[in-house]
Design a protein around this motif. Sequence first.
Motif, PDB file in Angstrom:
ATOM      1  N   TRP A  17      53.295  53.387  31.686  1.00  0.00           N
ATOM      2  CA  TRP A  17      52.583  53.751  32.894  1.00  0.00           C
ATOM      3  C   TRP A  17      53.157  55.014  33.523  1.00  0.00           C
ATOM      4  CZ3 TRP A  17      49.323  50.325  36.143  1.00  0.00           C
ATOM      5  CH2 TRP A  17      48.844  49.239  35.414  1.00  0.00           C
ATOM      6  N   PHE A 302      54.501  42.919  33.430  1.00  0.00           N
ATOM      7  CA  PHE A 302      54.093  42.932  34.837  1.00  0.00           C
ATOM      8  C   PHE A 302      55.186  43.522  35.726  1.00  0.00           C
ATOM      9  CE2 PHE A 302      53.538  41.127  39.039  1.00  0.00           C
ATOM     10  CZ  PHE A 302      52.168  41.112  39.240  1.00  0.00           C
ATOM     11  N   PRO A 306      53.461  49.207  37.007  1.00  0.00           N
ATOM     12  CA  PRO A 306      53.300  49.216  38.458  1.00  0.00           C
ATOM     13  C   PRO A 306      52.646  47.959  39.019  1.00  0.00           C
ATOM     14  CG  PRO A 306      52.506  51.254  37.507  1.00  0.00           C
ATOM     15  CD  PRO A 306      52.776  50.327  36.370  1.00  0.00           C
ATOM     16  N   CYS A 310      52.806  46.845  43.637  1.00  0.00           N
ATOM     17  CA  CYS A 310      51.937  46.364  44.722  1.00  0.00           C
ATOM     18  C   CYS A 310      51.948  44.838  44.819  1.00  0.00           C
ATOM     19  CB  CYS A 310      50.508  46.834  44.496  1.00  0.00           C
ATOM     20  SG  CYS A 310      50.364  48.632  44.335  1.00  0.00           S
ATOM     21  N   HIS A 322      45.274  49.329  49.106  1.00  0.00           N
ATOM     22  CA  HIS A 322      45.211  50.329  48.036  1.00  0.00           C
ATOM     23  C   HIS A 322      43.801  50.375  47.462  1.00  0.00           C
ATOM     24  CE1 HIS A 322      49.674  49.961  47.898  1.00  0.00           C
ATOM     25  NE2 HIS A 322      49.443  48.660  47.968  1.00  0.00           N
ATOM     26  N   LEU A 326      37.480  50.184  42.028  1.00  0.00           N
ATOM     27  CA  LEU A 326      36.469  49.163  41.745  1.00  0.00           C
ATOM     28  C   LEU A 326      35.072  49.642  42.148  1.00  0.00           C
ATOM     29  CD1 LEU A 326      38.445  46.037  42.936  1.00  0.00           C
ATOM     30  CD2 LEU A 326      37.839  46.604  40.575  1.00  0.00           C
ATOM     31  N   ARG A 359      43.288  44.998  50.687  1.00  0.00           N
ATOM     32  CA  ARG A 359      44.611  44.364  50.629  1.00  0.00           C
ATOM     33  C   ARG A 359      44.920  43.891  49.213  1.00  0.00           C
ATOM     34  NH1 ARG A 359      44.832  38.832  53.227  1.00  0.00           N
ATOM     35  NH2 ARG A 359      44.110  38.450  51.117  1.00  0.00           N
ATOM     36  N   LEU A 363      48.489  36.583  44.032  1.00  0.00           N
ATOM     37  CA  LEU A 363      48.104  36.176  42.677  1.00  0.00           C
ATOM     38  C   LEU A 363      48.432  34.727  42.324  1.00  0.00           C
ATOM     39  CD1 LEU A 363      49.011  39.436  40.677  1.00  0.00           C
ATOM     40  CD2 LEU A 363      46.763  38.702  41.528  1.00  0.00           C
ATOM     41  N   THR A 369      40.476  31.407  40.518  1.00  0.00           N
ATOM     42  CA  THR A 369      39.741  31.895  41.685  1.00  0.00           C
ATOM     43  C   THR A 369      38.754  33.037  41.415  1.00  0.00           C
ATOM     44  OG1 THR A 369      41.504  33.433  42.298  1.00  0.00           O
ATOM     45  CG2 THR A 369      41.613  31.228  43.231  1.00  0.00           C
ATOM     46  N   HIS A 374      37.142  42.689  45.531  1.00  0.00           N
ATOM     47  CA  HIS A 374      36.594  42.443  46.878  1.00  0.00           C
ATOM     48  C   HIS A 374      35.093  42.190  46.872  1.00  0.00           C
ATOM     49  CE1 HIS A 374      36.110  46.893  46.555  1.00  0.00           C
ATOM     50  NE2 HIS A 374      34.969  46.630  47.162  1.00  0.00           N
ATOM     51  N   LEU A 381      39.449  37.075  34.395  1.00  0.00           N
ATOM     52  CA  LEU A 381      40.743  37.636  34.756  1.00  0.00           C
ATOM     53  C   LEU A 381      41.166  38.754  33.791  1.00  0.00           C
ATOM     54  CD1 LEU A 381      43.048  37.364  36.724  1.00  0.00           C
ATOM     55  CD2 LEU A 381      43.912  35.433  35.393  1.00  0.00           C
ATOM     56  N   PHE A 384      39.441  41.939  34.543  1.00  0.00           N
ATOM     57  CA  PHE A 384      39.952  42.607  35.741  1.00  0.00           C
ATOM     58  C   PHE A 384      41.232  43.367  35.406  1.00  0.00           C
ATOM     59  CE2 PHE A 384      41.962  43.556  39.666  1.00  0.00           C
ATOM     60  CZ  PHE A 384      40.929  43.723  40.582  1.00  0.00           C
ATOM     61  N   ILE A 385      42.122  42.721  34.670  1.00  0.00           N
ATOM     62  CA  ILE A 385      43.393  43.368  34.326  1.00  0.00           C
ATOM     63  C   ILE A 385      43.136  44.582  33.443  1.00  0.00           C
ATOM     64  CG2 ILE A 385      45.588  43.029  33.110  1.00  0.00           C
ATOM     65  CD1 ILE A 385      45.452  40.090  34.182  1.00  0.00           C
ATOM     66  N   TYR A 388      42.291  48.181  34.921  1.00  0.00           N
ATOM     67  CA  TYR A 388      43.327  49.116  35.406  1.00  0.00           C
ATOM     68  C   TYR A 388      43.615  50.211  34.379  1.00  0.00           C
ATOM     69  CZ  TYR A 388      44.797  46.223  39.419  1.00  0.00           C
ATOM     70  OH  TYR A 388      44.861  45.552  40.601  1.00  0.00           O
ATOM     71  N   SER A 424      44.865  54.849  44.284  1.00  0.00           N
ATOM     72  CA  SER A 424      46.311  54.822  44.479  1.00  0.00           C
ATOM     73  C   SER A 424      47.001  55.615  43.372  1.00  0.00           C
ATOM     74  CB  SER A 424      46.805  53.375  44.426  1.00  0.00           C
ATOM     75  OG  SER A 424      48.199  53.370  44.182  1.00  0.00           O
ATOM     76  N   PHE A 436      48.850  44.122  25.873  1.00  0.00           N
ATOM     77  CA  PHE A 436      49.314  44.083  27.259  1.00  0.00           C
ATOM     78  C   PHE A 436      48.388  43.184  28.094  1.00  0.00           C
ATOM     79  CE2 PHE A 436      49.231  45.466  31.620  1.00  0.00           C
ATOM     80  CZ  PHE A 436      50.512  45.888  31.938  1.00  0.00           C
TER      81      PHE A 436
HETATM   82  C1  HEC Z   1      48.217  50.253  43.667  1.00  0.00           C
HETATM   83  C2  HEC Z   1      48.570  48.867  43.879  1.00  0.00           C
HETATM   84  C3  HEC Z   1      48.218  47.914  42.742  1.00  0.00           C
HETATM   85  C4  HEC Z   1      48.652  47.945  41.450  1.00  0.00           C
HETATM   86  C5  HEC Z   1      49.562  48.946  40.801  1.00  0.00           C
HETATM   87  C6  HEC Z   1      48.069  46.781  40.810  1.00  0.00           C
HETATM   88  N1  HEC Z   1      47.294  46.099  41.698  1.00  0.00           N
HETATM   89 FE1  HEC Z   1      46.216  44.445  41.304  1.00  0.00          FE
HETATM   90  N2  HEC Z   1      45.335  44.582  43.113  1.00  0.00           N
HETATM   91  C7  HEC Z   1      45.624  45.522  44.063  1.00  0.00           C
HETATM   92  C8  HEC Z   1      44.634  45.490  45.105  1.00  0.00           C
HETATM   93  C9  HEC Z   1      44.581  46.391  46.320  1.00  0.00           C
HETATM   94  C10 HEC Z   1      43.716  44.486  44.749  1.00  0.00           C
HETATM   95  C11 HEC Z   1      42.438  44.103  45.503  1.00  0.00           C
HETATM   96  C12 HEC Z   1      41.441  45.200  45.199  1.00  0.00           C
HETATM   97  C13 HEC Z   1      40.058  44.992  45.735  1.00  0.00           C
HETATM   98  O1  HEC Z   1      39.607  43.860  45.797  1.00  0.00           O
HETATM   99  O2  HEC Z   1      39.417  46.008  46.076  1.00  0.00           O
HETATM  100  C14 HEC Z   1      44.198  43.933  43.487  1.00  0.00           C
HETATM  101  C15 HEC Z   1      43.594  42.897  42.801  1.00  0.00           C
HETATM  102  C16 HEC Z   1      44.102  42.311  41.660  1.00  0.00           C
HETATM  103  C17 HEC Z   1      43.562  41.150  41.019  1.00  0.00           C
HETATM  104  C18 HEC Z   1      42.328  40.375  41.471  1.00  0.00           C
HETATM  105  C19 HEC Z   1      42.714  39.166  42.272  1.00  0.00           C
HETATM  106  C20 HEC Z   1      41.576  38.543  43.015  1.00  0.00           C
HETATM  107  O3  HEC Z   1      41.779  37.426  43.494  1.00  0.00           O
HETATM  108  O4  HEC Z   1      40.511  39.131  43.166  1.00  0.00           O
HETATM  109  C21 HEC Z   1      44.335  40.911  39.918  1.00  0.00           C
HETATM  110  C22 HEC Z   1      44.183  39.783  38.935  1.00  0.00           C
HETATM  111  C23 HEC Z   1      45.345  41.931  39.872  1.00  0.00           C
HETATM  112  N3  HEC Z   1      45.162  42.779  40.927  1.00  0.00           N
HETATM  113  C24 HEC Z   1      46.325  42.039  38.905  1.00  0.00           C
HETATM  114  C25 HEC Z   1      47.061  43.203  38.683  1.00  0.00           C
HETATM  115  C26 HEC Z   1      47.814  43.495  37.485  1.00  0.00           C
HETATM  116  C27 HEC Z   1      47.984  42.552  36.321  1.00  0.00           C
HETATM  117  C28 HEC Z   1      48.337  44.733  37.633  1.00  0.00           C
HETATM  118  C29 HEC Z   1      49.116  45.545  36.632  1.00  0.00           C
HETATM  119  C30 HEC Z   1      48.367  45.819  35.425  1.00  0.00           C
HETATM  120  C31 HEC Z   1      47.921  45.215  38.944  1.00  0.00           C
HETATM  121  N4  HEC Z   1      47.145  44.271  39.534  1.00  0.00           N
HETATM  122  C32 HEC Z   1      48.276  46.436  39.482  1.00  0.00           C
HETATM  123  C33 HEC Z   1      46.687  46.406  44.052  1.00  0.00           C
HETATM  124  C34 HEC Z   1      47.350  46.757  42.885  1.00  0.00           C
END
Ligand code: HEC
Length: 471
Positions: A17, A302, A306, A310, A322, A326, A359, A363, A369, A374, A381, A384-385, A388, A424, A436
């Motif tokens: 990363w 994880f 990064p 967060c 952040h 999305l 926000r 997790l 869930t 948002h 899941l 979603f992962i 990124y 971000s 990964f």
């Molecule tokens: C820059 C900060 C940041 C980083 C880095 C980040 N996340 Fe997130 N994550 C967030 C934010 C903010 C949300 C909510 C975003 C939204 O709904 O708009 C989120 C949402 C999620 C969700 C969804 C959860 C839900 O209930 O909806 C998952 C799963 C998740 N992140 C996993 C990860 C994983 C795994 C990584 C690393 C690959 C990661 N995040 C990296 C900030 C971050």
Amino acid sequence: MTSDFAQNPGRDGRPTWGVIGRAAAFLLLFLAACSDSGTTAPDRSTADLAVAGHPGIATRVRSLATQRGITPMPAPPHVRPALARLGRALAFDPLLSGNRDISCMTCHLPELATDDGRSLAIGQGATGLGPERIHPEGTFIPRNAPPLFNLARLDHMFLDGRVEVDRAGKLHTPAGSQLTRAMTRALKFGAVSAQPMFPVVNRFEMRGQPGENELADVPDGDFRAVWEALMVRLGKIPEYRRMFEAAYPGQRFEDMTFAHASNAIAGFLVEAFSFDDAPWDRFLEGDHDVLTAEQLRGALDFMEAPCSTCHNGPVFSDDQFHDVALAQFGPGEGNGPTGRDDFGRMNVTGDPDDLYGFRTSPLRNVELTGPYGHAGQFAHLDDFIDHYSRNADKLRAYSDADVPEPLLRGTLVDNRDAVIAARSPFIRAADFDATFVREVTAFMRALTDDRARDLRRVIPAAVPSGLPVRR
Ligand code: HEC
Ligand code: HEC
């Protein structure tokens, strides 16, 4: 910027990363040098890491977790049983909605891990629960209903944090001074105690439209009149009077406000939905074998990536905002040229730096869930992962066919360039492979407390209003 976040091959040849990955790698080397159990940096291509509970990796994961403040769950605040009993009745009672047709728990279903299984929630005026819920006019709430786990740990409620306790301990809400000091004094569990004051004033979630009922006839913005009308409703039911007076010993129902109801609901949420016994917790306590080899590798991914920049602290959220690239769809929050955009945190602070900030999602129990994001942008899941990785390309490619909710197809908002520009810095260079994604998804499952899988035990047989509980 681009060169700062340029790709570099990881130690095992997999892409990392960028800057954060390198920093984590140095940290790992440093930790490895300090620890007596291992003196080399991890080499994930070697077979020894396939052994569950490999002590070297486990030690590294624990150290990195500690660095990130990903500690065991602190005990939740104590909740008096009579307060939780009142809160439970209120949370399940459709009496709190204008047209008596929806309760808090209609959108936060115990059998769906306090979620509704939908991309966007469906509010008052609809029928059915969860996947079957349908609104006659096809109306959706602009955002995904988040789960209600471990809320005493968060200072920001709602996905834009519009109910918040600041660093000085001061409460900020959309009600401003209408939430008086006397009312605020009744709120004992932090931000979560103030949160239930707000779904009841929202026309689409619970209150209804003018002409339909006495709560809905109150002009928008007059929060206190809605709260007072709710206390009138509750006060007509002797069992509620008794329950309020039992929940707040020494106080008379007449002297209480809806803040007392709100605080009781929060007490119930804290008491019923605080979870601290996932495999991850047992791992932190020193159980080497509780995580599978894949989960352990996912935990290392994880902690190194990064993700944990967060998602940190005991509930895996920094409680900050952040933009994680999305897509936007659904009715939106009245933003942008079409009014269907959602500017997120910027709607609360007015600060352009907060554009598209949401926000960081906690997790714990995340496996249970979905949909995620948002607006519920992803049903699964792992998807979603995966988003990124090379997220700007993925966001550009996100199409109607990707929207999990068929009724919301055709509502995608054309805001992608702006969302990408506001991303971000921590996710700009994210580029990782299917391994990964698989490992980190496996790690996410290690955050599930088995007791959260089926929460039907909290559903009361009846509520004091006599209205049906399951609406
Ligand atoms: C820059 C900060 C940041 C980083 C880095 C980040 N996340 Fe997130 N994550 C967030 C934010 C903010 C949300 C909510 C975003 C939204 O709904 O708009 C989120 C949402 C999620 C969700 C969804 C959860 C839900 O209930 O909806 C998952 C799963 C998740 N992140 C996993 C990860 C994983 C795994 C990584 C690393 C690959 C990661 N995040 C990296 C900030 C971050
Ligand atoms: C129509 C469905 C619906 C109803 C009814 C509803 N909620 Fe929600 N809830 C949501 C949605 C959607 C959000 C996210 C809204 C946002 O961020 O703007 C939310 C957010 C929350 C949050 C914030 C969680 C977090 O992580 O910040 C809490 C707590 C909550 N609701 C509790 C309640 C309570 C208590 C009631 C009853 C007084 C209630 N909800 C009624 C859909 C609903």
